[in-house]
Design a protein around this motif. Sequence first.
Motif, short mmCIF file in Angstrom:
data_model
loop_
_atom_site.label_atom_id
_atom_site.label_comp_id
_atom_site.label_asym_id
_atom_site.label_seq_id
_atom_site.Cartn_x
_atom_site.Cartn_y
_atom_site.Cartn_z
N ALA A 339 0.81 -1.21 0.00
CA ALA A 339 0.00 0.00 0.00
C ALA A 339 0.85 1.27 0.00
O ALA A 339 0.51 2.25 -0.66
N GLU A 367 -6.87 -1.71 0.07
CA GLU A 367 -7.01 -2.26 1.42
C GLU A 367 -6.26 -3.58 1.56
O GLU A 367 -5.58 -3.83 2.56
N ARG A 368 -6.38 -4.44 0.54
CA ARG A 368 -5.73 -5.74 0.61
C ARG A 368 -4.21 -5.63 0.58
O ARG A 368 -3.51 -6.54 1.05
N ILE A 370 -2.47 -3.55 2.24
CA ILE A 370 -1.96 -3.15 3.56
C ILE A 370 -1.70 -4.44 4.34
O ILE A 370 -2.63 -5.12 4.77
N PRO A 373 -2.97 -5.70 9.27
CA PRO A 373 -4.37 -5.28 9.45
C PRO A 373 -4.54 -4.14 10.45
O PRO A 373 -5.42 -3.29 10.27
N ARG A 375 -2.91 -1.58 10.78
CA ARG A 375 -2.57 -0.28 10.19
C ARG A 375 -3.71 0.33 9.40
O ARG A 375 -3.67 1.50 9.05
N ARG A 376 -4.72 -0.46 9.05
CA ARG A 376 -5.66 -0.04 8.03
C ARG A 376 -6.42 1.23 8.38
O ARG A 376 -6.59 2.11 7.54
N HIS A 377 -6.86 1.36 9.62
CA HIS A 377 -7.60 2.56 10.00
C HIS A 377 -6.71 3.80 9.91
O HIS A 377 -7.10 4.81 9.31
N MET A 380 -5.70 4.73 6.20
CA MET A 380 -6.75 5.41 5.43
C MET A 380 -6.96 6.84 5.92
O MET A 380 -7.18 7.75 5.12
N PRO A 414 -12.25 -0.01 7.87
CA PRO A 414 -11.25 1.02 7.56
C PRO A 414 -11.77 2.09 6.62
O PRO A 414 -11.29 3.22 6.65
#
Length: 491
Positions: A339, A367-368, A370, A373, A375-377, A380, A414
């Motif tokens: 990402a 998203e995939r 990243i 997991p 880190r996703r919030h 974004m 996210p």
Amino acid sequence: MMDTSNYQQIFSSGIPSFDLLLGGGIPRRQSLIITGNPGCGKTILCGQVAFRSAARGIPVVLATVTSEPHDKLVQALSGFSFFDRGLLGDKLFLVSAYASLKKGAKEARDILLHTVRERGARLLFIDGLRSIRDLWQDEAKLREFLYELGIGLAAMDCIGLFTTEYSLEKLLALPEATTVDGIVALDVLRQGGRRLRRMEVVKLRGRDHLTGEHFMQLGSDGVQVIPRLETQVPSDLEVAPPSTRSSFGLPEFDALLHGGLPAYSTTLLAGSMGIGKTLLATHFAAQGARQAEKTLFVSFFEPPVLSVARARRIGLEVAEDVSRGTLKMLHLPPSELEADAITHRILEEVARLGVQRLVVDGLSELERSICAPERRHTFMAALSVHLRHAGVTSLFTKEVSKVAGTELDFNDSPIAMLGENLVLLRYVELRGRLHRVLSILKMRDSRYDGDLREFEIRDEGIRVLAPMRSAEGLLTGQARVVGTSIGGTSA
């Protein structure tokens, strides 16, 4: 104004992304260890710094510490674009320290410092500290060697770069870790069949730097580092966005948005597969290009020629906009890119082109990519801030496989961190017929019409119809007819 006193204390590595991690560059008169297991890129990184420095006219000494000839190291670096054989022997001087190392620490230190002094070098690169440890088998001897070498280099205003083949955990338990001024750790992580490269500045004496692990990749140009997006969130966000709107060029839909999307905002366009997300996003991009706004359309699925053809099928002739440069089509096919690398490419294009509108078709692919997991919030959220800071009004499409139940809660996803505005498209079935419906679920700090609308896809584009008032519960998956008429009529 630049703080020149601070600037003069920094030695540029010649790799801008590496300098960014280091807080601007390598502090002058300091010695750094580059550590990591075999194959992680240590020699390439230091070789790149050495050749880039020599190319700028800075004398460099490269010391080998094994009995192998220099040719092996030269051959290993010769395939990269930074390699320049013409620099060897002049600005980049190679010396073998193996014979003096066999004699002792003092002899090795003296030959290295003598060579640095004689060449007027500002960088000494020693490839293979572990070989010295294995040769001497003496902790105290190695500690004294590094300590006195560091003092001697600092006195001559020379940087020291030393590679060693240890994991970070192993190195931190050895005396080398306390003797040098800085430690940079390289690592290769395994995730399924993938190998993910990482770089971390673990220690840097007297210098603020970016902490934690960051994305690293090797290519024909050598090492490139891409800092985690979250570590570079702009801080000067006090300027209020303008009160203008970015329209879609669809009168009925723009009316629901009270003129369009708020400037500098981020919108999530979520919906079922094949519902028309890409077509609606294409309308947004084409309208921006028609208004001479620099627009970037990023697709993970289609190359530009197919995107242009798709637009033409609904009456949008965007080929001229592409030719004029008001619309840029960027294809990033699904790959093993992470990402940070993807967003780095997008943000580079945003800055280079002066983009005002951005469409990213396929948020799920981003998203995939990243890998962590957790880190996703934050990832974004950071992306949204970067785009707002750049003055970009952005639209992301997202495939939602199922939206059912009575609450339509996106808060734990996210995507909730990305979209200030949320538009939902989905199919509903009533009396044996599928209907396309849309609804604006959220527009932060902005007025909008929340009526549920049916829409159609025609040869001339998307057409939004009148409010659907003959059924309720359409978006929750619990549709119930309340009248005799079902479909809307043109607004």
